[in-house]
Design a protein around this motif. Sequence first.
Motif, PDB file in Angstrom:
ATOM      1  N   UNK A  15      54.490  39.691  40.955  1.00  0.00           N
ATOM      2  CA  UNK A  15      54.161  39.498  42.339  1.00  0.00           C
ATOM      3  C   UNK A  15      54.505  40.823  43.109  1.00  0.00           C
ATOM      4  N   UNK A  16      53.493  41.293  43.975  1.00  0.00           N
ATOM      5  CA  UNK A  16      53.544  42.468  44.846  1.00  0.00           C
ATOM      6  C   UNK A  16      53.116  43.717  44.149  1.00  0.00           C
ATOM      7  N   UNK A  17      52.925  43.700  42.829  1.00  0.00           N
ATOM      8  CA  UNK A  17      52.630  44.755  42.111  1.00  0.00           C
ATOM      9  C   UNK A  17      51.020  45.053  42.428  1.00  0.00           C
ATOM     10  N   UNK A  18      50.753  46.372  42.538  1.00  0.00           N
ATOM     11  CA  UNK A  18      49.071  46.656  42.621  1.00  0.00           C
ATOM     12  C   UNK A  18      48.232  46.032  41.633  1.00  0.00           C
ATOM     13  N   UNK A  19      48.852  45.639  40.225  1.00  0.00           N
ATOM     14  CA  UNK A  19      47.813  45.063  39.276  1.00  0.00           C
ATOM     15  C   UNK A  19      47.542  43.550  39.859  1.00  0.00           C
ATOM     16  N   UNK A  20      48.783  42.990  40.187  1.00  0.00           N
ATOM     17  CA  UNK A  20      48.640  41.561  40.695  1.00  0.00           C
ATOM     18  C   UNK A  20      47.712  41.589  41.967  1.00  0.00           C
ATOM     19  N   UNK A  21      47.840  42.367  42.916  1.00  0.00           N
ATOM     20  CA  UNK A  21      47.141  42.419  44.143  1.00  0.00           C
ATOM     21  C   UNK A  21      45.547  42.337  43.962  1.00  0.00           C
ATOM     22  N   UNK A  22      45.302  43.060  42.685  1.00  0.00           N
ATOM     23  CA  UNK A  22      43.778  42.919  42.226  1.00  0.00           C
ATOM     24  C   UNK A  22      43.238  41.569  42.432  1.00  0.00           C
ATOM     25  N   UNK A  23      44.154  40.678  41.801  1.00  0.00           N
ATOM     26  CA  UNK A  23      43.693  39.509  41.781  1.00  0.00           C
ATOM     27  C   UNK A  23      44.110  38.677  42.721  1.00  0.00           C
ATOM     28  N   UNK A  24      45.258  38.679  43.328  1.00  0.00           N
ATOM     29  CA  UNK A  24      45.646  37.844  44.499  1.00  0.00           C
ATOM     30  C   UNK A  24      44.718  37.839  45.686  1.00  0.00           C
ATOM     31  N   UNK A  25      44.389  39.070  46.096  1.00  0.00           N
ATOM     32  CA  UNK A  25      43.486  39.426  47.203  1.00  0.00           C
ATOM     33  C   UNK A  25      42.202  38.610  47.103  1.00  0.00           C
ATOM     34  N   UNK A  26      41.629  38.628  45.738  1.00  0.00           N
ATOM     35  CA  UNK A  26      40.293  37.886  45.817  1.00  0.00           C
ATOM     36  C   UNK A  26      40.435  36.451  45.681  1.00  0.00           C
ATOM     37  N   UNK A  27      41.532  36.035  45.212  1.00  0.00           N
ATOM     38  CA  UNK A  27      41.921  34.386  45.350  1.00  0.00           C
ATOM     39  C   UNK A  27      42.184  34.183  47.020  1.00  0.00           C
ATOM     40  N   UNK A  70      40.871  35.429  49.666  1.00  0.00           N
ATOM     41  CA  UNK A  70      39.614  35.752  50.132  1.00  0.00           C
ATOM     42  C   UNK A  70      38.757  34.468  49.861  1.00  0.00           C
ATOM     43  N   UNK A  71      38.934  33.927  48.830  1.00  0.00           N
ATOM     44  CA  UNK A  71      38.330  32.603  48.521  1.00  0.00           C
ATOM     45  C   UNK A  71      38.859  31.452  48.828  1.00  0.00           C
ATOM     46  N   UNK A  72      40.040  31.611  49.587  1.00  0.00           N
ATOM     47  CA  UNK A  72      40.750  30.378  50.043  1.00  0.00           C
ATOM     48  C   UNK A  72      41.431  29.532  48.760  1.00  0.00           C
ATOM     49  N   UNK A  73      41.875  30.209  47.507  1.00  0.00           N
ATOM     50  CA  UNK A  73      42.221  29.753  46.369  1.00  0.00           C
ATOM     51  C   UNK A  73      43.703  30.311  46.175  1.00  0.00           C
ATOM     52  N   UNK A  74      44.741  29.416  45.716  1.00  0.00           N
ATOM     53  CA  UNK A  74      45.866  29.859  44.920  1.00  0.00           C
ATOM     54  C   UNK A  74      46.004  29.750  43.639  1.00  0.00           C
ATOM     55  N   UNK A  75      46.941  29.971  42.916  1.00  0.00           N
ATOM     56  CA  UNK A  75      46.946  29.864  41.513  1.00  0.00           C
ATOM     57  C   UNK A  75      48.498  29.847  41.156  1.00  0.00           C
ATOM     58  N   UNK A  76      48.537  29.239  39.723  1.00  0.00           N
ATOM     59  CA  UNK A  76      50.010  29.070  39.232  1.00  0.00           C
ATOM     60  C   UNK A  76      50.454  30.254  38.328  1.00  0.00           C
ATOM     61  N   UNK A  77      51.245  31.130  38.368  1.00  0.00           N
ATOM     62  CA  UNK A  77      51.705  32.020  37.501  1.00  0.00           C
ATOM     63  C   UNK A  77      52.936  31.735  36.980  1.00  0.00           C
ATOM     64  N   UNK A  78      52.750  31.389  35.549  1.00  0.00           N
ATOM     65  CA  UNK A  78      54.107  31.117  34.726  1.00  0.00           C
ATOM     66  C   UNK A  78      54.569  31.944  33.959  1.00  0.00           C
ATOM     67  N   UNK A 134      33.109  34.874  42.591  1.00  0.00           N
ATOM     68  CA  UNK A 134      33.193  35.958  42.636  1.00  0.00           C
ATOM     69  C   UNK A 134      34.296  36.952  41.947  1.00  0.00           C
ATOM     70  N   UNK A 135      33.875  38.039  41.640  1.00  0.00           N
ATOM     71  CA  UNK A 135      34.864  38.700  40.658  1.00  0.00           C
ATOM     72  C   UNK A 135      35.855  39.657  41.589  1.00  0.00           C
ATOM     73  N   UNK A 136      37.169  39.565  41.263  1.00  0.00           N
ATOM     74  CA  UNK A 136      37.871  40.521  41.857  1.00  0.00           C
ATOM     75  C   UNK A 136      37.674  42.011  41.459  1.00  0.00           C
ATOM     76  N   UNK A 137      37.772  42.992  42.323  1.00  0.00           N
ATOM     77  CA  UNK A 137      37.459  44.316  42.161  1.00  0.00           C
ATOM     78  C   UNK A 137      38.555  45.080  42.068  1.00  0.00           C
ATOM     79  N   UNK A 138      38.291  46.468  41.292  1.00  0.00           N
ATOM     80  CA  UNK A 138      39.503  47.403  41.259  1.00  0.00           C
ATOM     81  C   UNK A 138      39.173  48.727  41.044  1.00  0.00           C
ATOM     82  N   UNK A 139      39.986  49.787  41.569  1.00  0.00           N
ATOM     83  CA  UNK A 139      39.464  51.209  41.264  1.00  0.00           C
ATOM     84  C   UNK A 139      40.415  51.707  40.358  1.00  0.00           C
ATOM     85  N   UNK A 140      39.979  52.677  39.550  1.00  0.00           N
ATOM     86  CA  UNK A 140      40.879  53.476  38.725  1.00  0.00           C
ATOM     87  C   UNK A 140      41.183  54.803  39.561  1.00  0.00           C
TER      88      UNK A 140
END
Length: 291
Positions: A198-210, A212-220, A260-266
């Motif tokens: 949580x809080x990492x750049x890799x995680x933010x790529x998915x979290x921000x898309x969720x 924006x769509x008003x969604x939450x998710x469980x990360x086990x 909608x797909x989460x976006x990323x840049x390398x």
Amino acid sequence: MELQQMRYVVAVAETGGFTRAAERCHVVQSALSHQIARLEKELGARLFDRTSRSVRLTVAGEAFVPVARQALQAAERARAEVEAATGEVRGRLAVGAISAVTAVDLARELGVFRARYPKVRIGLQMEMSDALIGKVREGALDVAFVGLVPGARTTGVREKVLARGELVGVVAPDHPLAGQEWTSLSRLAREVFVDFAAGSAARRQRDEAFRAAGLTSEVAFEVTTTEFLANLVRAGLGVGMVPEALASELPGLSMVRVRPAPERTERVVWSALGPSPAAAAFLEGLGVDPG
């Protein structure tokens, strides 16, 4: 104050002991200890708290070591600049990368660089994007390949976007979504996730898309590498999301596109002060103008 004394202090700080530091520096321990004692006398402060069981930095030592590293890096950079001016690229090339680099074939590029510049010492560290950017900013790395959300801003470094893409879902072969061409983000949100911290750049790529769509998710399950993420997904412990260009390289998993797909840049990042001669040569080999 001498550069050699700084090297000894940094070596003790990094190895956690005088014996190991002396071995790293190829010097007898008594000589290393003597030089550090001389430096402490000159500074008027102890840099280490020594006990029979441990060696720890003092408050003064914590302040001294980062600056000493910068001084050593500056001295090495000065030597490399002189050598480059005489027509020879030498010194070090310290590269950092996330485990999900897809924009470049990093192993191939490093191999090509070594063949062309055999006198450059090459090193590679694999970490998360935020840590890599910090190390470039501090001078511990010369170049780093990172993955960020499109709007993310970096500070204290220069950068170039190498590729843009989307994240896709990856599931075990016997998962209900396996074999489907695409699914909705809301459907995927009902699954248990394997993801990065949580809080990492890799995680933010998915979290921000969720979000924006008003969604939450469980990360086990939280991981630090794409390879282990794939292992856990393959074992049926959850689903994951990875760059589309990488998904096909993960055997034993089924890819499903998401809308909608989460976006990323390398991106590739390097020092705001400008690259070293070796780093500049490496960037130019990638087709990146280091300015």
